[in-house]
Design a protein around this motif. Structure first.
Motif, mmCIF file in Angstrom:
data_model
loop_
_atom_site.group_PDB
_atom_site.id
_atom_site.type_symbol
_atom_site.label_atom_id
_atom_site.label_comp_id
_atom_site.label_asym_id
_atom_site.label_seq_id
_atom_site.Cartn_x
_atom_site.Cartn_y
_atom_site.Cartn_z
ATOM 1 N N PHE A 83 0.822 -1.205 0.000
ATOM 2 C CA PHE A 83 0.000 0.000 0.000
ATOM 3 C C PHE A 83 0.858 1.257 0.000
ATOM 4 O O PHE A 83 1.993 1.267 0.492
ATOM 5 C CB PHE A 83 -0.924 0.016 1.223
ATOM 6 C CG PHE A 83 -1.965 -1.063 1.195
ATOM 7 C CD1 PHE A 83 -3.124 -0.896 0.456
ATOM 8 C CD2 PHE A 83 -1.770 -2.266 1.881
ATOM 9 C CE1 PHE A 83 -4.085 -1.901 0.404
ATOM 10 C CE2 PHE A 83 -2.724 -3.271 1.836
ATOM 11 C CZ PHE A 83 -3.884 -3.084 1.093
ATOM 12 N N LEU A 84 0.287 2.324 -0.560
ATOM 13 C CA LEU A 84 0.934 3.620 -0.591
ATOM 14 C C LEU A 84 0.716 4.351 0.734
ATOM 15 O O LEU A 84 -0.310 4.165 1.388
ATOM 16 C CB LEU A 84 0.364 4.471 -1.725
ATOM 17 C CG LEU A 84 0.465 3.901 -3.145
ATOM 18 C CD1 LEU A 84 -0.314 4.793 -4.118
ATOM 19 C CD2 LEU A 84 1.916 3.771 -3.581
ATOM 20 N N SER A 85 1.662 5.196 1.107
ATOM 21 C CA SER A 85 1.454 6.084 2.247
ATOM 22 C C SER A 85 0.488 7.188 1.822
ATOM 23 O O SER A 85 0.188 7.356 0.629
ATOM 24 C CB SER A 85 2.782 6.693 2.690
ATOM 25 O OG SER A 85 3.274 7.581 1.688
ATOM 26 N N SER A 86 0.008 7.966 2.778
ATOM 27 C CA SER A 86 -0.901 9.075 2.460
ATOM 28 C C SER A 86 -0.236 10.061 1.502
ATOM 29 O O SER A 86 -0.856 10.543 0.544
ATOM 30 C CB SER A 86 -1.320 9.798 3.742
ATOM 31 O OG SER A 86 -2.043 8.941 4.579
ATOM 32 N N GLU A 87 1.047 10.355 1.738
ATOM 33 C CA GLU A 87 1.768 11.286 0.878
ATOM 34 C C GLU A 87 1.927 10.727 -0.528
ATOM 35 O O GLU A 87 1.766 11.437 -1.528
ATOM 36 C CB GLU A 87 3.152 11.592 1.476
ATOM 37 C CG GLU A 87 3.124 12.399 2.765
ATOM 38 C CD GLU A 87 2.741 11.566 3.983
ATOM 39 O OE1 GLU A 87 2.717 10.303 3.875
ATOM 40 O OE2 GLU A 87 2.451 12.165 5.033
ATOM 41 N N GLU A 88 2.239 9.429 -0.637
ATOM 42 C CA GLU A 88 2.397 8.798 -1.950
ATOM 43 C C GLU A 88 1.073 8.781 -2.708
ATOM 44 O O GLU A 88 1.039 9.010 -3.922
ATOM 45 C CB GLU A 88 2.940 7.379 -1.786
ATOM 46 C CG GLU A 88 4.392 7.324 -1.332
ATOM 47 C CD GLU A 88 4.823 5.915 -0.971
ATOM 48 O OE1 GLU A 88 6.023 5.612 -1.111
ATOM 49 O OE2 GLU A 88 3.953 5.112 -0.534
ATOM 50 N N ALA A 89 -0.009 8.505 -1.989
ATOM 51 C CA ALA A 89 -1.325 8.463 -2.626
ATOM 52 C C ALA A 89 -1.723 9.840 -3.153
ATOM 53 O O ALA A 89 -2.249 9.970 -4.270
ATOM 54 C CB ALA A 89 -2.375 7.951 -1.641
ATOM 55 N N GLU A 90 -1.456 10.886 -2.369
ATOM 56 C CA GLU A 90 -1.804 12.235 -2.797
ATOM 57 C C GLU A 90 -0.933 12.701 -3.955
ATOM 58 O O GLU A 90 -1.340 13.543 -4.754
ATOM 59 C CB GLU A 90 -1.675 13.214 -1.627
ATOM 60 C CG GLU A 90 -2.731 13.022 -0.541
ATOM 61 C CD GLU A 90 -4.152 13.125 -1.068
ATOM 62 O OE1 GLU A 90 -4.409 13.998 -1.928
ATOM 63 O OE2 GLU A 90 -5.003 12.329 -0.644
ATOM 64 N N GLY A 91 0.267 12.161 -4.073
ATOM 65 C CA GLY A 91 1.184 12.567 -5.129
ATOM 66 C C GLY A 91 1.149 11.693 -6.363
ATOM 67 O O GLY A 91 2.038 11.788 -7.219
ATOM 68 N N LEU A 92 0.149 10.826 -6.475
ATOM 69 C CA LEU A 92 0.072 9.924 -7.618
ATOM 70 C C LEU A 92 0.012 10.691 -8.944
ATOM 71 O O LEU A 92 -0.702 11.683 -9.071
ATOM 72 C CB LEU A 92 -1.175 9.043 -7.507
ATOM 73 C CG LEU A 92 -1.040 7.724 -6.739
ATOM 74 C CD1 LEU A 92 -2.412 7.097 -6.536
ATOM 75 C CD2 LEU A 92 -0.118 6.757 -7.481
#
Length: 345
Positions: free
Chosen positions: A204-213
């Motif tokens: 799974f992606l972290s919150s930061e990674e998910a927002e920066g997709l």
């Protein structure tokens, strides 16, 4: 007069006591609600544990075994019950242009699931990737052989129709078989199966990674299965940051709650399909890997998929592509050209 004064005093004392208890109860309820609210707003990675198939944070480590249920997707079976609580849902063709769902539950346990439908051998293969307890009502000859050989722990409505599986009176067979989660647990106990070992975690992606997709904009797309009744349309809700699902103009909702199914990841993968008999049963190559698309946060990326220990895993640029924490649907199609989205139109 003294008598009435005494009575009034007693009433006041009782009332005060009741009021005090009500206040304490109200304060305790408000405190509990605040605790729940705080836990829900904490980013998943800041909680000590994560659910293995949703990636969402949890205060306690989950040891629940995954449960896989074959769910009917015939128009006469819609809307279904329980799909909104599945961590992972596979949509795959059975005979003809009819699709069925293999719903994998782990982080949430719905009260009722269904309508439940019959098994195919590749349904069992998909469920095995999560070491699931497998639930179906009926089977193809090949699937029956696998179940009787103990390839996967299971219960089937063919043996438990009217006991663990119940028929709804508002739908007609074969679109009316349901099972409760309570009866799933009861069935496992009856067969001597354990339900206390959680599956391995997905990536799974972290919150930061998910927002920066990053990716190509894809706020609306279609997955074609050869019939308008089964073609799936997904629409992105930017406010909720989740996808809604439709069959034609009919939105996919839960039968009991009437709430829409909200999805965080849609993985569409191409697999070779072959018709193997006059009934139209299929063999699907789930081992060789191939092309696919991963839709997240209103964007899409081309991926390659691999089968790793029975699971369909996306790769991008040679590395595993992480999922956004939440719900994941995996659509299996015969051709990647069965997928169309805005940038292609």
């Amino acid at each position: 007069m003294k008598k009435w004064i005494a009575v009034l005093a007693a009433i006041m004392i009782i009332t005060a006591g009741c009021s005090s208890k009500e206040t304490e109860k109200k304060e305790a309820t408000e405190h509990k609600e605040k605790e729940i609210e705080v836990e829900e707003t904490v980013p998943p990675e800041e909680l000590p544990y994560q659910f293995p198939l949703s990636g969402l944070g949890t205060a306690e480590e989950s040891s629940d075994r995954a449960v896989a249920v074959v769910v009917n997707n015939h128009p006469k079976a819609r809307p279904q019950s329980g799909l909104e609580k599945a961590d992972v849902v596979y949509e795959v063709l059975a005979e003809g242009d009819v699709t069925r769902f293999i719903a994998i539950f782990q982080s949430e346990q719905p009260g009722k699931i269904g309508p439940v439908r019959s098994a195919r051998e590749y349904f069992i293969d998909l469920a095995s990737g999560y070491d699931s307890f497998f639930i179906a009502h009926g089977y193809s000859p090949e699937a029956k052989d696998m179940l009787e050989r103990g390839v996967i722990d299971n219960i089937n409505g063919m043996q438990y129709d009217g006991t663990l599986f119940k028929r709804a009176d508002f739908r007609k067979a074969p679109h009316n078989s349901y099972i409760t989660y309570k009866n799933i647990v009861k069935g496992a106990e009856t067969k001597g199966y354990e339900l206390d070992e959680a599956p391995a975690s997905a990536v799974f992606l972290s919150s930061e990674e998910a927002e920066g997709l990053e990716g190509t904009p894809a706020e609306e797309f279609m997955v074609k299965y050869g019939s308008p009744s089964f073609d799936a349309i997904y629409e992105y809700d930017a406010e909720q940051q989740k996808y809604h699902r439709f069959n034609g103009s009919e939105e996919s909702v839960d039968f009991e709650s009437k709430e829409p199914l909200l999805i965080d990841n849609i993985l569409v993968v191409q697999m070779d399909h072959s018709i193997v008999d006059d009934v139209g049963r299929r063999v699907i190559d789930m081992a060789s890997g191939g092309k696919g698309y991963l839709f997240q946060k209103g964007k899409v990326n081309e991926i390659q998929w691999k089968n790793e220990a029975g699971r369909i895993v996306p790769y991008k640029d040679g590395a595993k592509a992480g999922f956004v924490p939440g719900k994941t649907w995996i659509n299996i199609v015969p051709s990647i050209s069965d997928v169309s989205f805005d940038s292609q139109q």
